[in-house]
Write an enzyme that holds these catalytic residues in place. Structure first.
Site, short mmCIF file in Angstrom:
data_model
loop_
_atom_site.label_atom_id
_atom_site.label_comp_id
_atom_site.label_asym_id
_atom_site.label_seq_id
_atom_site.Cartn_x
_atom_site.Cartn_y
_atom_site.Cartn_z
N ASP A 84 0.96 -1.10 0.11
CA ASP A 84 0.12 0.03 0.03
C ASP A 84 0.91 1.16 -0.01
O ASP A 84 2.02 1.10 0.60
CB ASP A 84 -0.99 0.03 1.25
CG ASP A 84 -1.86 -1.08 1.18
OD1 ASP A 84 -1.80 -1.76 0.32
OD2 ASP A 84 -2.90 -1.00 2.07
N HIS A 160 5.08 -7.31 -0.52
CA HIS A 160 4.95 -8.42 -1.28
C HIS A 160 5.95 -8.59 -2.55
O HIS A 160 6.24 -7.45 -2.85
CB HIS A 160 3.68 -8.69 -1.34
CG HIS A 160 2.74 -8.87 -0.37
ND1 HIS A 160 2.22 -10.01 0.05
CD2 HIS A 160 2.21 -8.10 0.50
CE1 HIS A 160 1.33 -9.87 1.45
NE2 HIS A 160 1.36 -8.42 1.62
N SER A 271 7.52 3.72 5.47
CA SER A 271 8.62 3.91 4.80
C SER A 271 8.52 4.01 3.27
O SER A 271 7.36 4.30 2.75
CB SER A 271 9.78 2.92 5.09
OG SER A 271 11.16 3.17 4.78
#
Length: 302
Positions: A84, A160, A271
């Protein structure tokens, strides 16, 4: 800028990390997490566990998992968003420079470090005199592309695999832990090269592929699930150095195979992730700068 760079962000981040590990009394969990949810706009309906009392400390709450159906992985496009976040920049890499935000660049070689041995990545030996960028491109007619995704504190903090690829090498750069907020990134040139980061490199069906997890203030902890030897924001490492680890061995000639959408790692808090990869000239991004994106959504395809 010089004053900000002198702030002991690594030490502060380690202190914050220890604070995050402190177990909260059950009665205090809901008000603390509710304040965080309200401040950063967290959508707890997507969380695998919605009950706030379940999370013993802030660290567990930051690293909360999602419900399996919350992020369907796009099957139609070859590269998906690994996390995200917000798209800061994307496009072709030009003149060995990459944009961290519009108009502010950093050196590709400073960011990735010296080229890894040809044998590990199984690439053709580049002719001497070629630029660092040209050395990364293994197939004639291909270009080098990049995409920068900023994870805000309220975002899902796991990341991911963005495509099907093989990870052959990890390079860990101990460094500063300055904020990577887009506002800060506009006034510190080569911010991503100053900050602690973990560079995973390997190859996909079109050649070179890399994913870099960049640390930030209070995000000294970067975890890669298949790499138990990685320890970030450790006082034993000095800034300005880097540590290499190869996943290629006599027993494992292929490295670590990753499937698109497979769990790869996690941050504590928010981050940045930077993708740098090789692809044919007709590769197209399906993005707009500044847009919000979610893990599993399309980044681009041929």
């Amino acid at each position: 800028v010089a004053l900000y760079k002198s702030v002991p962000t690594r030490l502060l981040s380690r202190a914050w990390g220890r604070l995050n590990q402190v177990e909260l009394p059950t009665w205090l969990r809901k008000p603390v997490y509710s304040l965080y949810i309200w401040t950063f706009g967290v959508n707890m309906k997507e969380a695998a566990v919605e009950d706030l009392h379940h999370y013993r400390n802030l660290s567990e709450f930051f690293r909360r998992k999602l419900k399996p159906q919350a992020r369907p992985v796009c099957c139609l496009h070859s590269v998906i968003s690994p996390s995200d976040g917000k798209i800061l920049n994307f496009g072709q890499v030009k003149n060995c420079e990459v944009e961290q935000v519009k108009g502010v660049t950093y050196s590709l070689e400073s960011f990735l470090g010296p080229r890894i041995s040809t044998e590990e990545l199984r690439f053709q030996q580049a002719p001497p005199g070629n630029s660092f960028q040209q050395q990364l491109v293994s197939k004639e007619g291909n270009e080098l592309y990049h995409c920068v995704i900023y994870l805000a504190p309220g975002d899902y903090h796991c990341f991911h695999s963005p495509t099907d690829w093989r990870v052959s090498h990890r390079r860990h750069f101990p460094g500063s832990l300055m904020s990577v907020n887009p506002g800060v990134a506009r006034w510190i040139k080569e911010l991503f090269c100053h900050n602690e980061r973990v560079v995973l490199t390997g190859d996909w069906k079109h050649g070179f592929f890399s994913l870099t997890a960049v640390g930030a203030t209070n995000v000294g902890s970067i975890r890669i699930y298949f790499d138990q030897d990685l320890h970030t924001n450790s006082p034993s490492y000095s800034k300005g150095s880097y540590n290499d680890f190869s996943f290629i061995s006599n027993n494992n000639k292929e490295g670590i195979p990753m499937r698109k959408g497979e769990h790869l790692g996690e941050f504590n808090l928010g981050s940045t992730i930077v993708l740098i990869f090789e692809a044919p000239k007709d590769f197209n991004f399906h993005l707009k700068a500044g847009q919000k994106i979610r893990f599993g959504e399309a980044l681009g395809s041929l």
